[in-house]
Design an enzyme around this catalytic site. Structure first.
Site, short mmCIF file in Angstrom:
data_model
loop_
_atom_site.label_atom_id
_atom_site.label_comp_id
_atom_site.label_asym_id
_atom_site.label_seq_id
_atom_site.Cartn_x
_atom_site.Cartn_y
_atom_site.Cartn_z
N LEU A 1 1.09 -1.16 -0.25
CA LEU A 1 -0.16 0.05 -0.44
C LEU A 1 0.69 1.62 0.22
O LEU A 1 0.44 2.44 -0.93
CB LEU A 1 -0.54 0.22 1.32
CG LEU A 1 -2.21 -0.73 1.26
CD1 LEU A 1 -3.24 -1.00 2.61
CD2 LEU A 1 -2.77 -0.40 -0.18
N LEU B 1 -9.61 -3.01 2.58
CA LEU B 1 -9.32 -3.76 4.20
C LEU B 1 -7.55 -3.45 4.55
O LEU B 1 -7.90 -3.78 5.61
CB LEU B 1 -9.74 -4.93 4.20
CG LEU B 1 -11.14 -5.16 3.24
CD1 LEU B 1 -11.20 -6.65 3.47
CD2 LEU B 1 -12.37 -3.96 3.30
N SER C 1 -2.62 -3.60 11.48
CA SER C 1 -4.37 -4.16 12.13
C SER C 1 -4.79 -3.76 13.65
O SER C 1 -5.70 -4.29 13.99
CB SER C 1 -4.18 -5.67 11.38
OG SER C 1 -3.88 -6.59 11.75
N SER D 1 -12.69 2.63 11.46
CA SER D 1 -12.34 2.23 12.54
C SER D 1 -13.40 2.49 13.41
O SER D 1 -12.77 4.21 13.80
CB SER D 1 -11.40 1.55 12.91
OG SER D 1 -11.02 1.40 14.03
N GLU E 1 -11.87 3.59 16.42
CA GLU E 1 -10.92 4.22 16.67
C GLU E 1 -10.82 5.34 16.46
O GLU E 1 -9.94 6.88 16.81
CB GLU E 1 -9.46 3.15 16.35
CG GLU E 1 -8.88 1.95 17.26
CD GLU E 1 -9.26 1.97 18.51
OE1 GLU E 1 -8.73 3.01 19.18
OE2 GLU E 1 -9.11 0.96 19.67
N TYR F 1 -2.62 4.37 15.35
CA TYR F 1 -4.18 3.51 14.42
C TYR F 1 -5.84 4.24 14.29
O TYR F 1 -5.46 4.67 13.39
CB TYR F 1 -4.20 1.99 14.94
CG TYR F 1 -5.62 1.73 14.42
CD1 TYR F 1 -4.68 0.54 13.45
CD2 TYR F 1 -6.90 1.48 14.45
CE1 TYR F 1 -6.03 -0.43 12.85
CE2 TYR F 1 -7.32 0.97 14.07
CZ TYR F 1 -7.00 -0.22 13.10
OH TYR F 1 -8.11 -1.12 12.12
N LYS G 1 -6.13 6.19 10.27
CA LYS G 1 -7.61 6.01 10.19
C LYS G 1 -8.70 7.10 9.46
O LYS G 1 -9.92 7.04 8.96
CB LYS G 1 -8.40 4.59 11.18
CG LYS G 1 -7.80 3.28 11.05
CD LYS G 1 -8.46 2.53 8.99
CE LYS G 1 -8.11 1.40 9.32
NZ LYS G 1 -8.46 0.93 8.80
N HIS H 1 -14.40 -6.85 15.69
CA HIS H 1 -15.47 -7.87 14.89
C HIS H 1 -14.65 -9.25 14.70
O HIS H 1 -13.69 -8.89 14.70
CB HIS H 1 -16.45 -7.75 13.51
CG HIS H 1 -15.33 -7.26 12.44
ND1 HIS H 1 -14.56 -6.22 12.67
CD2 HIS H 1 -14.67 -7.24 11.74
CE1 HIS H 1 -14.22 -5.51 12.00
NE2 HIS H 1 -14.07 -6.29 10.96
N ARG I 1 -9.51 -15.34 13.78
CA ARG I 1 -8.31 -13.88 14.32
C ARG I 1 -6.93 -14.13 14.45
O ARG I 1 -7.22 -15.46 14.90
CB ARG I 1 -9.01 -13.60 15.16
CG ARG I 1 -10.29 -12.26 15.05
CD ARG I 1 -9.48 -10.94 14.71
NE ARG I 1 -10.33 -9.92 14.76
CZ ARG I 1 -10.04 -8.71 14.30
NH1 ARG I 1 -9.00 -8.74 12.97
NH2 ARG I 1 -11.22 -7.86 13.84
#
Length: 322
Positions: free
Chosen positions: A58, A79, A83, A128, A130, A152, A156, A181, A186
């Site tokens: 990215l 996405l 993370s 998010s 956050e 983070y 975002k 979620h 995970r």
């Protein structure tokens, strides 16, 4: 009518995998950006052999633009990114580069592709909770002020606001403000999976104790496939917009532990859990709880699995792995 095409960043992650399965079931040709471990890529190829994978990063805006120009997707789902909130404290510059500037590279490339070809490109930016940091009230909705309290969240928040900026220029960019979620997919670097995996191992006699940080932190936990469904509905809605995706219920980490140990058949979880200050974040939002009324009304979206069902499904999967 020609086949629809989608491009997914973060395709090897939990959400990326569920999203790819969802899109393929619709007959959409899926292309994905791969920047993960060989194990993650192998697992995705096993689950979704039809997906076409492209290596890239990215932070490489030129590569992103070239890929989008080559593929010419109808739908783009961003996405990808850092993370982990905890990791963002260790690497704030990298977090800003990947989750902030990287997201803008995707949005900008989509706008330029649309402007050059005259074909609409519909984009989904995964935001998010956050971005709200430590909000003054709960639940939070789309009108809640952005006050990120972590690297983070700040990254975002920048990407979230840039989606709105590009939307004003004619790009059909929607955002979903995702609350926590979970699913059995995970990794154990996430506290929820760390808890369910430990509960299973303790039940099997393979582990004695579980070390955790702040047990009082409250989160709004949902089921990952439900949140992927919200992404698809948002990107395909005629009018691009922002949507909070949440259950509207919050639970403490302690409640998550209690539910996991109960599902695994382990009594007296308190005697098995040790609070370790090294796992406590520098800043931890006291309560994150979302109001998804807008998504329910506009997108017809609703969660399908409750808190106990989510925890139970994860513990069941971890017991099966043993």
């Amino acid at each position: 009518m020609s086949e629809r095409t989608a491009f997914v960043t973060g395709i090897t992650g939990q959400d990326g995998g569920y999203l790819t399965e969802r899109l393929l079931s619709d007959g959409v040709a899926v292309h994905g950006l791969v920047h993960g471990s060989d194990e993650q890529v192998a697992e995705l190829r096993r689950r979704c052999p039809e997906a076409v994978l492209h290596s890239g990063d990215l932070t490489d805006a030129g590569r992103i633009a070239a890929l989008l120009a080559e593929i010419g997707p109808d739908e783009v789902y961003n996405l990808g990114g850092i993370s982990s909130v905890a990791f963002s404290w260790e690497q704030p510059v990298l977090t800003g580069s990947v989750s902030g500037l990287g997201a803008v590279a995707v949005l900008d490339a989509c706008w330029r592709l649309q402007d050059r070809t005259g074909r609409p490109v519909r984009v989904l930016q995964a935001s998010s909770a956050e971005i709200f940091g430590n909000p003054e009230r709960a639940p939070q909705d789309e009108r809640t002020p952005l006050r990120p309290a972590t690297p983070y969240g700040a990254a975002k928040a920048y990407a979230h606001q840039m989606a709105s900026v590009l939307r004003s220029r004619g790009l059909a960019a929607s955002t979903v403000i995702l609350y926590n979620h979970e699913s059995p997919r995970r990794p154990e670097t996430f506290v929820t999976r760390k808890i369910t995996a430990a509960a299973a191992r303790i039940a099997a006699g393979r582990q004695d104790r579980l070390s955790l940080g702040n047990l009082d932190a409250r989160r709004d936990w949902g089921w990952a496939p439900d949140y992927v469904e919200a992404m698809v509905r948002a990107v395909r809605h005629p009018e691009p917009d922002d949507y909070v995706i949440a259950t509207g219920e919050s639970h403490t980490v302690a409640e998550f532990v209690a539910a996991a140990f109960a599902a695994a058949g382990v009594p007296d979880w308190q005697s098995r859990v040790v609070v370790d200050s090294s796992f406590v974040r520098p800043v931890d939002a006291v309560e994150q709880r979302g109001d998804a009324s807008k998504a329910r009304a506009v997108l017809g979206w609703a969660p399908t699995r409750d808190f106990a069902g989510i925890v139970g499904a994860m513990v069941e999967a971890d017991l099966a792995l043993l």
